[in-house]
Motif scaffolding. Structure first.
Motif, PDB file in Angstrom:
ATOM      1  N   ASP A  62       0.827  -1.217   0.000  1.00  0.00           N
ATOM      2  CA  ASP A  62       0.000   0.000   0.000  1.00  0.00           C
ATOM      3  C   ASP A  62       0.854   1.257   0.000  1.00  0.00           C
ATOM      4  O   ASP A  62       0.555   2.235  -0.697  1.00  0.00           O
ATOM      5  CB  ASP A  62      -0.921   0.007   1.223  1.00  0.00           C
ATOM      6  CG  ASP A  62      -2.065  -0.989   1.090  1.00  0.00           C
ATOM      7  OD1 ASP A  62      -2.319  -1.443  -0.041  1.00  0.00           O
ATOM      8  OD2 ASP A  62      -2.689  -1.320   2.120  1.00  0.00           O
ATOM      9  N   SER A  63       1.941   1.246   0.788  1.00  0.00           N
ATOM     10  CA  SER A  63       2.828   2.418   0.824  1.00  0.00           C
ATOM     11  C   SER A  63       3.509   2.628  -0.524  1.00  0.00           C
ATOM     12  O   SER A  63       3.695   3.767  -0.968  1.00  0.00           O
ATOM     13  CB  SER A  63       3.884   2.241   1.917  1.00  0.00           C
ATOM     14  OG  SER A  63       3.295   2.264   3.192  1.00  0.00           O
ATOM     15  N   LEU A  64       3.895   1.515  -1.165  1.00  0.00           N
ATOM     16  CA  LEU A  64       4.531   1.622  -2.477  1.00  0.00           C
ATOM     17  C   LEU A  64       3.554   2.206  -3.494  1.00  0.00           C
ATOM     18  O   LEU A  64       3.915   3.098  -4.279  1.00  0.00           O
ATOM     19  CB  LEU A  64       5.009   0.244  -2.934  1.00  0.00           C
ATOM     20  CG  LEU A  64       5.689   0.192  -4.310  1.00  0.00           C
ATOM     21  CD1 LEU A  64       6.924   1.079  -4.355  1.00  0.00           C
ATOM     22  CD2 LEU A  64       6.040  -1.251  -4.682  1.00  0.00           C
ATOM     23  N   LYS A  65       2.314   1.744  -3.476  1.00  0.00           N
ATOM     24  CA  LYS A  65       1.298   2.273  -4.399  1.00  0.00           C
ATOM     25  C   LYS A  65       1.110   3.771  -4.197  1.00  0.00           C
ATOM     26  O   LYS A  65       1.071   4.546  -5.163  1.00  0.00           O
ATOM     27  CB  LYS A  65      -0.034   1.548  -4.170  1.00  0.00           C
ATOM     28  CG  LYS A  65      -0.056   0.096  -4.592  1.00  0.00           C
ATOM     29  CD  LYS A  65      -1.398  -0.531  -4.237  1.00  0.00           C
ATOM     30  CE  LYS A  65      -1.443  -1.997  -4.587  1.00  0.00           C
ATOM     31  NZ  LYS A  65      -2.750  -2.627  -4.229  1.00  0.00           N
ATOM     32  N   GLU A  66       0.975   4.171  -2.924  1.00  0.00           N
ATOM     33  CA  GLU A  66       0.771   5.587  -2.612  1.00  0.00           C
ATOM     34  C   GLU A  66       1.934   6.434  -3.109  1.00  0.00           C
ATOM     35  O   GLU A  66       1.747   7.517  -3.669  1.00  0.00           O
ATOM     36  CB  GLU A  66       0.592   5.768  -1.110  1.00  0.00           C
ATOM     37  CG  GLU A  66      -0.704   5.200  -0.568  1.00  0.00           C
ATOM     38  CD  GLU A  66      -0.748   5.191   0.945  1.00  0.00           C
ATOM     39  OE1 GLU A  66       0.180   5.755   1.566  1.00  0.00           O
ATOM     40  OE2 GLU A  66      -1.691   4.626   1.515  1.00  0.00           O
ATOM     41  N   LYS A  67       3.160   5.929  -2.900  1.00  0.00           N
ATOM     42  CA  LYS A  67       4.334   6.716  -3.289  1.00  0.00           C
ATOM     43  C   LYS A  67       4.431   6.845  -4.809  1.00  0.00           C
ATOM     44  O   LYS A  67       4.793   7.909  -5.334  1.00  0.00           O
ATOM     45  CB  LYS A  67       5.601   6.066  -2.731  1.00  0.00           C
ATOM     46  CG  LYS A  67       6.852   6.882  -2.998  1.00  0.00           C
ATOM     47  CD  LYS A  67       7.864   6.720  -1.904  1.00  0.00           C
ATOM     48  CE  LYS A  67       8.962   7.776  -2.003  1.00  0.00           C
ATOM     49  NZ  LYS A  67       9.786   7.842  -0.808  1.00  0.00           N
ATOM     50  N   ILE A  68       4.122   5.770  -5.518  1.00  0.00           N
ATOM     51  CA  ILE A  68       4.173   5.812  -6.983  1.00  0.00           C
ATOM     52  C   ILE A  68       3.213   6.862  -7.527  1.00  0.00           C
ATOM     53  O   ILE A  68       3.565   7.666  -8.404  1.00  0.00           O
ATOM     54  CB  ILE A  68       3.853   4.424  -7.576  1.00  0.00           C
ATOM     55  CG1 ILE A  68       5.005   3.452  -7.307  1.00  0.00           C
ATOM     56  CG2 ILE A  68       3.596   4.523  -9.079  1.00  0.00           C
ATOM     57  CD1 ILE A  68       4.694   2.016  -7.684  1.00  0.00           C
ATOM     58  N   LEU A  69       2.001   6.877  -6.988  1.00  0.00           N
ATOM     59  CA  LEU A  69       0.998   7.834  -7.467  1.00  0.00           C
ATOM     60  C   LEU A  69       1.301   9.250  -7.007  1.00  0.00           C
ATOM     61  O   LEU A  69       1.231  10.199  -7.790  1.00  0.00           O
ATOM     62  CB  LEU A  69      -0.384   7.415  -6.978  1.00  0.00           C
ATOM     63  CG  LEU A  69      -1.033   6.234  -7.702  1.00  0.00           C
ATOM     64  CD1 LEU A  69      -2.320   5.831  -7.018  1.00  0.00           C
ATOM     65  CD2 LEU A  69      -1.300   6.575  -9.170  1.00  0.00           C
ATOM     66  N   ARG A  70       1.652   9.392  -5.718  1.00  0.00           N
ATOM     67  CA  ARG A  70       1.853  10.727  -5.149  1.00  0.00           C
ATOM     68  C   ARG A  70       3.007  11.460  -5.821  1.00  0.00           C
ATOM     69  O   ARG A  70       2.944  12.665  -6.046  1.00  0.00           O
ATOM     70  CB  ARG A  70       2.100  10.609  -3.645  1.00  0.00           C
ATOM     71  CG  ARG A  70       2.149  11.941  -2.921  1.00  0.00           C
ATOM     72  CD  ARG A  70       2.251  11.763  -1.418  1.00  0.00           C
ATOM     73  NE  ARG A  70       3.455  11.043  -1.031  1.00  0.00           N
ATOM     74  CZ  ARG A  70       3.477   9.781  -0.610  1.00  0.00           C
ATOM     75  NH1 ARG A  70       2.345   9.096  -0.526  1.00  0.00           N
ATOM     76  NH2 ARG A  70       4.612   9.194  -0.275  1.00  0.00           N
ATOM     77  N   ASN A  71       4.085  10.721  -6.122  1.00  0.00           N
ATOM     78  CA  ASN A  71       5.287  11.346  -6.684  1.00  0.00           C
ATOM     79  C   ASN A  71       5.438  11.132  -8.193  1.00  0.00           C
ATOM     80  O   ASN A  71       6.487  11.432  -8.752  1.00  0.00           O
ATOM     81  CB  ASN A  71       6.534  10.822  -5.972  1.00  0.00           C
ATOM     82  CG  ASN A  71       6.560  11.204  -4.510  1.00  0.00           C
ATOM     83  OD1 ASN A  71       5.921  12.166  -4.109  1.00  0.00           O
ATOM     84  ND2 ASN A  71       7.290  10.458  -3.700  1.00  0.00           N
ATOM     85  N   HIS A  72       4.381  10.596  -8.841  1.00  0.00           N
ATOM     86  CA  HIS A  72       4.388  10.395 -10.296  1.00  0.00           C
ATOM     87  C   HIS A  72       5.596   9.559 -10.750  1.00  0.00           C
ATOM     88  O   HIS A  72       6.174   9.815 -11.821  1.00  0.00           O
ATOM     89  CB  HIS A  72       4.396  11.741 -11.029  1.00  0.00           C
ATOM     90  CG  HIS A  72       3.351  12.696 -10.547  1.00  0.00           C
ATOM     91  ND1 HIS A  72       2.009  12.552 -10.808  1.00  0.00           N
ATOM     92  CD2 HIS A  72       3.458  13.811  -9.765  1.00  0.00           C
ATOM     93  CE1 HIS A  72       1.330  13.537 -10.231  1.00  0.00           C
ATOM     94  NE2 HIS A  72       2.176  14.308  -9.587  1.00  0.00           N
ATOM     95  N   LEU A  73       5.955   8.573  -9.969  1.00  0.00           N
ATOM     96  CA  LEU A  73       7.167   7.803 -10.274  1.00  0.00           C
ATOM     97  C   LEU A  73       7.033   6.953 -11.529  1.00  0.00           C
ATOM     98  O   LEU A  73       8.041   6.585 -12.143  1.00  0.00           O
ATOM     99  CB  LEU A  73       7.517   6.906  -9.077  1.00  0.00           C
ATOM    100  CG  LEU A  73       7.786   7.641  -7.755  1.00  0.00           C
ATOM    101  CD1 LEU A  73       8.052   6.640  -6.641  1.00  0.00           C
ATOM    102  CD2 LEU A  73       8.972   8.589  -7.900  1.00  0.00           C
ATOM    103  N   LYS A  75       6.275   7.786 -14.311  1.00  0.00           N
ATOM    104  CA  LYS A  75       6.708   8.507 -15.507  1.00  0.00           C
ATOM    105  C   LYS A  75       8.194   8.355 -15.786  1.00  0.00           C
ATOM    106  O   LYS A  75       8.636   8.539 -16.918  1.00  0.00           O
ATOM    107  CB  LYS A  75       6.368  10.002 -15.354  1.00  0.00           C
ATOM    108  CG  LYS A  75       4.888  10.303 -15.279  1.00  0.00           C
ATOM    109  CD  LYS A  75       4.639  11.798 -15.175  1.00  0.00           C
ATOM    110  CE  LYS A  75       3.148  12.114 -15.140  1.00  0.00           C
ATOM    111  NZ  LYS A  75       2.901  13.586 -15.049  1.00  0.00           N
ATOM    112  N   ASP A  76       8.966   8.039 -14.729  1.00  0.00           N
ATOM    113  CA  ASP A  76      10.420   8.088 -14.879  1.00  0.00           C
ATOM    114  C   ASP A  76      11.135   6.773 -14.596  1.00  0.00           C
ATOM    115  O   ASP A  76      12.336   6.673 -14.844  1.00  0.00           O
ATOM    116  CB  ASP A  76      11.005   9.155 -13.945  1.00  0.00           C
ATOM    117  CG  ASP A  76      10.415  10.530 -14.196  1.00  0.00           C
ATOM    118  OD1 ASP A  76      10.331  10.919 -15.379  1.00  0.00           O
ATOM    119  OD2 ASP A  76      10.021  11.198 -13.225  1.00  0.00           O
TER     120      ASP A  76
END
Length: 423
Positions: A61-72, A74-75
């Motif tokens: 869940d934390s990984l999902k949140e971080k991917i979305l929150r920081n637009h990861l 894309k890079d």
């Protein structure tokens, strides 16, 4: 839009692939974290100011949140993102006080003295563990507060695992949990919420005072009498609880009210008969109350007080403060106590009086069990204090006086002392 093809990024497929990599390599991350924790514990655990070393691995869940929150997405490639993130593994060296954070950081600079280039340093003969030490510390967070946070990597079984190392005092650890739950993990609030900012700033300032008082207690502990130690501990806890919960009550109701006397009453219970004291001493509630009244040996009191303080702070930093339902009805199906006369008085007012209701919402958030059992424990403590050692006639007079006490005054220490004196 008929006939128009819309190109859509399947972010959810990306997230699932990234999480699958985390799941498939969970054992490797766990072993790397264990290796790192063991080294840091062996290296820093013997330093007097160190409380302990802990680690955690980011959840799905934390990984999902971080991917979305920081637009990861894309890079970074989904199959490698868990290896490229700097904090999939999180490690914390926990120390006693604010001042100890700087001391431990300086010890890190001394121990990680081998320059590997690109700002990376390793201990002599231990190049598998690296820290990036070229960045200024402590760094300033978005919330304006400082933190010792260092990026690093550890090599295990040929794979390089990134980690984030934090150095935090007991109070700062406690503060981080509060902020994490009120803001980071709570979608109802945002950093732009002025009321929430005011609440968090108030709590942080209060905790700075708690740290200062904790430091004073520690520095003077050996030279003080047991009575002075107990008084200092009580004052520190009353100050901390009052500031924290006053801010929470204000946030929940929009009204500033004083709960200082209720904080004092809760602290009296916490240090006399709570689960923290009973776990440390092995006593029953009646035994704990009797010991609090008659006094203990200096060694006994000092050991129990330190144990209670540490256990309480550990518990408080895991409390979900956003879930404390100030002003909501408290439902208790049964009293689970033989002191039904005392229980009945409290139950009659628990949902009719704001202050009594608030007292028990705070009380239940601090005790570590089922609300009904905690309520029964409190009633037994209360009854032991006001009825113990009295004749049947004196008990009748005491209970009659208890029935005349306004609901908002029931838990106050001044009320308990008044009832104790009835003969």
């Amino acid at each position: 839009m008929t006939g128009v093809t819309v190109e859509r990024i399947d972010i959810f497929d990306y997230i699932e692939r990234a999480c699958a990599v985390l799941d498939e390599n969970a054992s490797g991350f766990a072993h790397a974290a264990d290796r790192l924790t063991e080294y840091l514990q062996n290296t820093f655990g013997g330093i007097d100011s160190t409380v302990g070393v802990t680690s955690r691995i980011k959840t799905r869940d934390s990984l999902k949140e971080k991917i979305l929150r920081n637009h990861l997405y894309k890079d970074h490639d989904a199959e490698r993102i868990v290896y490229e993130l700097h904090d999939v593994i999180g490690v914390r060296i926990e120390c006693r006080f604010f001042k100890d954070e700087e001391y431990l950081y300086k010890k890190i600079l001394e121990i990680f003295d081998t320059n590997l280039g690109d700002g990376l340093y390793a201990p002599s003969g231990k190049k598998a563990i690296r820290l990036k030490l070229d960045a200024p510390q402590p760094e300033k967070q978005k919330n304006g507060f400082n933190i010792y946070r260092i990026d690093g990597s550890v090599i295990y079984a040929g794979e390089c695992y990134n980690f984030e190392l934090q150095i935090k005092s007991l109070v700062n650890s406690f503060w981080s949990e509060i902020e994490h739950k009120l803001i980071y993990k709570n979608i109802r609030y945002s950093q732009s919420d002025n009321l929430m900012k005011e609440l968090l700033n108030s709590i942080h300032e209060s905790l700075k005072g708690v740290d200062h008082q904790l430091n004073l207690i520690f520095d003077r502990f050996a030279g003080n009498s047991v009575d002075n130690q107990q008084t200092q501990l009580e004052n520190m806890l009353v100050f901390g609880l009052n500031e924290i919960y006053t801010a929470i009550v204000r946030s929940s109701t929009g009204i500033s009210v004083s709960i200082a006397e209720y904080s004092e009453a809760i602290v009296k219970y916490l240090l006399a008969a709570s689960t923290y004291v009973r776990s440390a001493s092995g006593r029953t509630i009646a035994g704990a109350v009797k010991s609090a009244v008659t006094g203990e040996t200096e060694q006994d009191s000092g050991d129990i007080g330190a144990s209670v303080l540490i256990s309480l702070m550990e518990w408080m930093r895991n409390v979900d403060y956003s879930a404390i339902s100030i002003g909501e009805v408290i439902e208790l199906k049964g009293t689970k106590t033989e002191n039904t006369d005392v229980a009945r008085v409290f139950l009659n007012g628990i949902n009719d009086d704001f202050y009594l209701n608030t007292f028990f919402h705070i009380f239940f958030s601090l005790e570590r069990g089922d609300d009904e059992i905690d309520f029964a424990d409190y009633i037994n403590y209360y009854a032991d204090r006001i009825l113990d050692g009295k004749t049947q006639e004196q008990m009748y007079r005491t209970l009659a006086a208890l029935g005349e006490v306004p609901a908002h005054k029931l838990p106050l220490e001044s009320t308990i002392k008044m009832l104790e004196e009835i003969r």
